[in-house]
Structure formats: structure tokens, C-alpha cells
Enzyme design. Structure first.
Site, PDB file in Angstrom:
ATOM      1  N   SER A 128     -24.074  17.322  49.232  1.00 46.32           N
ATOM      2  CA  SER A 128     -24.997  16.633  50.123  1.00 46.32           C
ATOM      3  C   SER A 128     -24.406  16.405  51.517  1.00 46.32           C
ATOM      4  CB  SER A 128     -25.432  15.286  49.525  1.00 46.32           C
ATOM      5  OG  SER A 128     -24.350  14.385  49.466  1.00 46.32           O
ATOM      6  N   LYS A 165     -22.499   9.038  52.333  1.00 45.16           N
ATOM      7  CA  LYS A 165     -23.582   9.393  53.255  1.00 45.16           C
ATOM      8  C   LYS A 165     -23.271   8.842  54.646  1.00 45.16           C
ATOM      9  CE  LYS A 165     -26.483  11.323  50.259  1.00 45.16           C
ATOM     10  NZ  LYS A 165     -25.460  11.457  49.205  1.00 45.16           N
TER      11      LYS A 165
END
Length: 208
Positions: A128, A165
Site C-alpha cells: 500500500s 500510511k
């Protein structure tokens, strides 16, 4: 030294003070604490600092801006050895990220190679964050902190999951952004999610 139970606000304040001391070499002012952590006033920051002093996780010194970490706590926060970092694998649901059951091993890596210094390594799972150069299997060097600024890559806990993230504040929303168009941003709703920042990305180790 065992750390007493701290409220969420006290823990964030202590983490901010620890990071500031490590990177700047001196404690922050009350204004800097209030601005960084969103206190409503300097007196609120002062009250939180005083509570940390009473609990023994912060000490006053005679110097200007006289705050310091107690020697025992400072050494425990630096890790088990000067040139070792704990490697965190899969994090058990609900457990502190540095809980013994999450530590796969201790790796010989100098924490001072990173700025601010690293407190642990986290094994990356998935792609990701591919476009930020963070790949599956990489070891993420993480500086332990409960606060981060907009745009920084963080290790975040969302309910029982730990994820890596990019942090973004969008008006009244908090977003966790991937660096791969195949993945969707995660919107954090404090009414539905338990959310905490566990640390900030400060480097990468890739084994070839």
C-alpha cells in the site's frame, strides 16, 4: 523503572517532550507544547506537565526550560542496547506495539543512524506504500511518538489493526493515505474508531 498509568493527553505530552528533547537537545516551551498538542491555553499545558512531574515520569532541573526525563525512564525508552532495535512482526490485537509477544528479535542497528532516532523496526506487509519506496518485507525504522504533523508517514493503530500510511488532515476529517492507487484512503471517524499514532517513519532497511 515501571511507568505509571497515564491518560491519553499525558502520554501524548510525554511523547512530544521525549521527541523534542532528542531532536532539539532542550525541552520545549509551554507555548510550543500547547501549539503542538492543541491545548486550549498555556495553563492547560502547564497543568499536564505538572501532572507528569507528580507521576515521576518527568523531572524539573535548575536550567532554563528545566524539564528532563528521569534517567531510568530515558534509558528504558532508548531500548535494550545502544546498538540494537526490536523488530516488530505481526501485532497482536489490543496489545502495545512493543509488547514482548510482538517482538520477533533484536537486530544490531544503531538507532542514531536515523533522525530522529529510531525506537523499533516494523516489518512491512503489503504494497500500500509502494510509491513512497516502502515495499513488502522492508523493515520500517520508526520513532516512537504519539503525535505527527500533516503529510508525515506514520504507524497508526485503528481499532485492533496497525497500519503504515501518510497522515492528512482534511478540514474536520482525518485521513490515512496509501501511496499506491490500487488502495483506497482510510477515513478515521473518532465516533466509530479507536485511533492512535504509534510512531513516525524515519527510514527503511531493505534486505537484498
Amino acid at each position: 523503572m515501571s511507568t505509571p498509568t497515564l491518560t491519553e493527553r499525558q502520554q501524548k505530552t510525554l511523547s512530544f517532550l521525549q521527541e523534542y528533547l532528542q531532536t532539539q537537545g532542550l525541552p520545549p516551551t509551554l507555548r510550543e507544547i500547547a501549539d503542538a498538542l492543541g491545548f486550549s491555553s498555556h495553563s492547560s499545558a502547564q497543568a499536564c506537565v505538572e501532572s507528569l512531574v507528580r507521576k515521576g515520569v518527568l523531572e524539573r532541573s535548575p536550567q532554563h526550560r528545566g524539564l528532563r526525563l528521569p534517567a531510568g525512564l530515558a534509558s528504558s525508552l532508548r531500548g535494550p542496547a545502544a546498538n540494537e532495535l526490536p523488530l516488530i512482526g505481526r501485532v497482536a490485537a489490543g496489545s502495545p506495539i512493543l509488547a514482548e509477544e510482538n517482538i520477533e528479535s533484536q537486530l544490531e542497528v544503531d538507532p542514531a543512524l536515523f533522525r530522529p532516532r529510531a525506537d523499533y523496526l516494523l516489518r512491512v506487509v503489503g504494497l500500500s506504500m509502494r510509491d513512497a519506496g516502502i515495499l513488502d518485507g522492508d523493515l520500517l525504522a520508526v520513532h516512537k511518538t504519539a503525535v505527527a504533523t500533516d503529510g508525515q508517514i506514520v504507524v497508526a493503530r485503528l481499532d485492533d489493526e496497525v497500519t503504515v500510511k501518510r497522515l492528512k488532515h482534511d478540514r474536520n476529517r482525518l485521513l490515512l493515505l496509501p501511496e499506491n492507487p490500487d488502495f483506497e484512503p482510510i477515513e478515521v471517524d473518532p465516533r466509530r474508531h479507536a485511533f492512535a499514532i504509534e510512531g513516525r517513519y524515519v527510514g527503511i532497511i531493505r534486505r537484498t
